[in-house]
Motif scaffolding. Sequence first.
Motif, PDB file in Angstrom:
ATOM      1  N   GLU A 187       0.540  -1.324  -0.408  1.00 30.57           N
ATOM      2  CA  GLU A 187       0.197   0.145   0.130  1.00 30.57           C
ATOM      3  C   GLU A 187       0.901   1.181   0.330  1.00 30.57           C
ATOM      4  OE1 GLU A 187      -3.484   0.063   2.454  1.00 30.57           O
ATOM      5  OE2 GLU A 187      -2.616  -0.798   3.009  1.00 30.57           O
ATOM      6  N   VAL A 188       1.845   1.410   0.767  1.00 34.64           N
ATOM      7  CA  VAL A 188       2.654   2.194   0.732  1.00 34.64           C
ATOM      8  C   VAL A 188       4.288   2.521  -0.336  1.00 34.64           C
ATOM      9  CG1 VAL A 188       2.140   2.828   2.652  1.00 34.64           C
ATOM     10  CG2 VAL A 188       3.595   1.456   2.635  1.00 34.64           C
ATOM     11  N   GLY A 189       3.788   1.730  -1.526  1.00 38.92           N
ATOM     12  CA  GLY A 189       5.062   1.539  -2.395  1.00 38.92           C
ATOM     13  C   GLY A 189       6.361   0.447  -2.046  1.00 38.92           C
ATOM     14  N   TYR A 190       5.704  -0.387  -1.419  1.00 34.58           N
ATOM     15  CA  TYR A 190       7.100  -1.596  -0.895  1.00 34.58           C
ATOM     16  C   TYR A 190       6.601  -2.721  -1.540  1.00 34.58           C
ATOM     17  CZ  TYR A 190       9.176   1.010   2.552  1.00 34.58           C
ATOM     18  OH  TYR A 190      10.100   2.721   3.486  1.00 34.58           O
ATOM     19  N   LYS A 191       7.731  -3.200  -2.093  1.00 30.71           N
ATOM     20  CA  LYS A 191       7.236  -5.207  -2.460  1.00 30.71           C
ATOM     21  C   LYS A 191       7.197  -5.897  -2.128  1.00 30.71           C
ATOM     22  CE  LYS A 191       9.365  -2.884  -6.587  1.00 30.71           C
ATOM     23  NZ  LYS A 191       9.716  -3.049  -7.843  1.00 30.71           N
ATOM     24  N   SER A 192       7.491  -5.897  -0.780  1.00 32.90           N
ATOM     25  CA  SER A 192       7.518  -7.031   0.359  1.00 32.90           C
ATOM     26  C   SER A 192       5.936  -7.274   1.168  1.00 32.90           C
ATOM     27  CB  SER A 192       7.991  -6.751   2.029  1.00 32.90           C
ATOM     28  OG  SER A 192       8.031  -5.770   2.600  1.00 32.90           O
ATOM     29  N   SER A 193       5.917  -8.368   1.434  1.00 30.35           N
ATOM     30  CA  SER A 193       4.122  -8.649   1.445  1.00 30.35           C
ATOM     31  C   SER A 193       3.794  -8.449   2.941  1.00 30.35           C
ATOM     32  CB  SER A 193       3.996 -10.317   1.279  1.00 30.35           C
ATOM     33  OG  SER A 193       4.625 -11.039   1.784  1.00 30.35           O
ATOM     34  N   GLY A 194       4.774  -8.366   4.070  1.00 35.96           N
ATOM     35  CA  GLY A 194       3.993  -7.959   4.584  1.00 35.96           C
ATOM     36  C   GLY A 194       4.115  -6.575   5.235  1.00 35.96           C
ATOM     37  N   GLU A 195       3.251  -5.777   6.947  1.00 38.27           N
ATOM     38  CA  GLU A 195       2.465  -5.322   7.276  1.00 38.27           C
ATOM     39  C   GLU A 195       3.695  -4.331   7.670  1.00 38.27           C
ATOM     40  OE1 GLU A 195      -0.613  -5.211  10.411  1.00 38.27           O
ATOM     41  OE2 GLU A 195      -2.267  -6.569   8.499  1.00 38.27           O
ATOM     42  N   ILE A 196       3.439  -3.124   7.297  1.00 32.65           N
ATOM     43  CA  ILE A 196       4.556  -2.258   8.482  1.00 32.65           C
ATOM     44  C   ILE A 196       3.555  -0.916   8.756  1.00 32.65           C
ATOM     45  CG2 ILE A 196       6.720  -2.363   6.482  1.00 32.65           C
ATOM     46  CD1 ILE A 196       5.199   0.159   4.985  1.00 32.65           C
ATOM     47  N   LEU A 197       4.143  -0.866  10.176  1.00 33.42           N
ATOM     48  CA  LEU A 197       4.264   0.601  11.006  1.00 33.42           C
ATOM     49  C   LEU A 197       4.255   1.854  10.171  1.00 33.42           C
ATOM     50  CD1 LEU A 197       2.078   1.553  13.279  1.00 33.42           C
ATOM     51  CD2 LEU A 197       3.943   1.234  14.271  1.00 33.42           C
ATOM     52  N   VAL A 198       3.346   3.229  10.277  1.00 38.85           N
ATOM     53  CA  VAL A 198       4.024   3.809   9.209  1.00 38.85           C
ATOM     54  C   VAL A 198       3.145   5.370  10.700  1.00 38.85           C
ATOM     55  CG1 VAL A 198       3.446   5.665   7.825  1.00 38.85           C
ATOM     56  CG2 VAL A 198       3.216   3.502   6.739  1.00 38.85           C
TER      57      VAL A 198
END
Length: 133
Positions: free
Chosen positions: A53-64
């Motif tokens: 959703e935020v432009g990274y290619k990985s499949s995990g979740e990130i905290l923004v």
Amino acid sequence: IRQLSQGDLSEKEAKLLDKNVLQRVINCNLFGEIDGYEIYREQPFMANYFAKEVGYKSSGEILVQGVIDLLAIKDGEAIIVDYKASMKNAEHVAETYRAQLILYKKAVERILKLKVKKAVILNLFTLETIEIL
């Protein structure tokens, strides 16, 4: 004046400010547009996103996390204003910061459940309002 009275700005720093420039910023059309809106300054947020959703290619979740410079709310709609100080042209500024404002939009819609009517950059050097969304 608010920053000076709250201790966010020292007397020495306040003397360095150009009052004419500040008056031009305050008189900017954008502030007339948000007249009557509820105004929130420097609104922090934290939200989980899928990395894609935020432009990274990985499949995990990130905290923004971030801070929205100005959030104006009225009748279930929001206007996001981000301040920048750039001598670059409007097109360059828009391209450089578009992803940031898209993130802000997603955060406002996800966390506050508001429709984002508009997201803009106010260039403090040129006093241009650069509409991103």
